[in-house]
Design a protein around this motif. Sequence first.
Motif, PDB file in Angstrom:
ATOM      1  N   LYS A  40       0.817  -1.617  -0.252  1.00 62.68           N
ATOM      2  CA  LYS A  40      -0.331  -0.459   0.277  1.00 62.68           C
ATOM      3  C   LYS A  40       0.835   1.340   0.334  1.00 62.68           C
ATOM      4  O   LYS A  40       0.415   2.399  -0.398  1.00 62.68           O
ATOM      5  N   THR A  41       1.516   0.936   1.099  1.00 61.34           N
ATOM      6  CA  THR A  41       2.625   2.288   0.974  1.00 61.34           C
ATOM      7  C   THR A  41       3.441   2.719  -0.099  1.00 61.34           C
ATOM      8  O   THR A  41       4.247   4.240  -0.700  1.00 61.34           O
ATOM      9  N   SER A  42       3.846   1.850  -0.961  1.00 70.36           N
ATOM     10  CA  SER A  42       4.660   1.642  -2.122  1.00 70.36           C
ATOM     11  C   SER A  42       4.103   2.193  -2.828  1.00 70.36           C
ATOM     12  O   SER A  42       4.660   2.564  -3.965  1.00 70.36           O
ATOM     13  N   PRO A  82       2.100  11.141   4.685  1.00 70.78           N
ATOM     14  CA  PRO A  82       2.915   9.987   4.810  1.00 70.78           C
ATOM     15  C   PRO A  82       2.548   8.753   6.117  1.00 70.78           C
ATOM     16  O   PRO A  82       2.103   9.829   7.029  1.00 70.78           O
ATOM     17  N   GLU A  83       2.771   8.061   5.534  1.00 70.62           N
ATOM     18  CA  GLU A  83       2.647   7.062   6.596  1.00 70.62           C
ATOM     19  C   GLU A  83       3.615   7.358   8.434  1.00 70.62           C
ATOM     20  O   GLU A  83       4.810   7.914   7.558  1.00 70.62           O
ATOM     21  N   GLY A  84       3.446   7.605   9.232  1.00 73.69           N
ATOM     22  CA  GLY A  84       4.347   8.448  10.627  1.00 73.69           C
ATOM     23  C   GLY A  84       4.282   9.328  10.631  1.00 73.69           C
ATOM     24  O   GLY A  84       5.247  10.262  11.040  1.00 73.69           O
ATOM     25  N   LEU A 158      -3.868   9.711   2.254  1.00 76.26           N
ATOM     26  CA  LEU A 158      -3.792   9.143   3.341  1.00 76.26           C
ATOM     27  C   LEU A 158      -3.219   7.556   3.695  1.00 76.26           C
ATOM     28  O   LEU A 158      -3.794   7.109   2.921  1.00 76.26           O
ATOM     29  N   ASP A 159      -1.835   7.683   3.592  1.00 83.59           N
ATOM     30  CA  ASP A 159      -1.649   7.139   4.585  1.00 83.59           C
ATOM     31  C   ASP A 159      -1.817   6.380   6.274  1.00 83.59           C
ATOM     32  O   ASP A 159      -0.870   7.080   6.177  1.00 83.59           O
ATOM     33  N   GLU A 160      -2.574   5.129   6.205  1.00 76.04           N
ATOM     34  CA  GLU A 160      -2.757   4.929   7.668  1.00 76.04           C
ATOM     35  C   GLU A 160      -3.207   6.386   8.772  1.00 76.04           C
ATOM     36  O   GLU A 160      -1.998   5.471   9.337  1.00 76.04           O
ATOM     37  N   PRO A 161      -3.788   6.440   8.536  1.00 80.45           N
ATOM     38  CA  PRO A 161      -3.840   7.721   9.469  1.00 80.45           C
ATOM     39  C   PRO A 161      -4.085   6.647  10.696  1.00 80.45           C
ATOM     40  O   PRO A 161      -4.354   7.774  11.931  1.00 80.45           O
TER      41      PRO A 161
HETATM   42 MG   LIG Z   1       2.145   1.023   4.623  1.00 84.64          MG
END
Ligand SMILES: [Mg+2]
Length: 234
Positions: A40-42, A82-84, A158-161
Amino acid sequence: MLEVTGLRVAYGGIQAVRGISFHVNDGEMVALIGANGAGKTSTLKALSRLLNAAGGSVRYGGREISALAPHQLISQGIALVPEGRGVFPRMSIVENLLMGAYIRDDKAAIAADQHHVFSLFPRLAERAQQLAGTLSGGEQQMLAIGRALMSRPKLLLLDEPSMGLAPLMVQKIFEVIRTVADEGMTVLLVEQNAKLALEVSRRAYVMESGEITLTDDSAKLLENPRVREAYLGE
Ligand SMILES: [Mg+2]
Ligand SMILES: Nc1ncnc2c1ncn2[C@@H]1O[C@H](COP(=O)(O)OP(=O)(O)O)[C@@H](O)[C@H]1O
């Protein structure tokens, strides 16, 4: 609005994203769900040009964007949370928000948007001068979303809010995501928390080992036995 065709991402010889295709219509909130390591993040990094895709096409508003630089995407109206979170820890909340508007010079509109972010997230308004590095994880997530909104995006990625946040905080953040979508923003929501993501989105794609294996209306996926067993713990 966004049309991804045959997107591939590889790290050295390892294929993380194996030729996926999906689209997001104007004004829609679409979720991309999948377990940790699914790719997913990629996918989001390739879309936002933080890494080079190994193949495929990304069209935005009918135009190929897979060769643009990240800052060009921001001026085209694409913003990534971004994630994080990636807030600037030594800068205050207000300074972080202004960084989100760095491509703009319309001072009055920037001030109005800051006001809008503060109305969405009153907790940020109460702490306007606090350094971002001293905020809780949930507050940093609010700030990361607020900062992205400051570029006046048309498409929000949105990456893993929800990652690492307490349920009450997750609920608050998802209420705001829903509000932003209701205001007309197009949203691509990446989540490992399938239940939340399916409850808040209109359509969704399920990603497994670098491939999209299932897509449907989110309401239907919530009822899908395979999804219930694999992602909803039922
Ligand atoms: Mg991810
Ligand atoms: N920088 C990297 N270098 C090598 N492999 C990576 C890198 N980032 C991610 N991967 C690998 O790519 C796959 C997909 O990861 P990722 O896109 O982060 O998945 P997700 O966001 O769905 O958890 C995983 O197998 C992961 O180990």
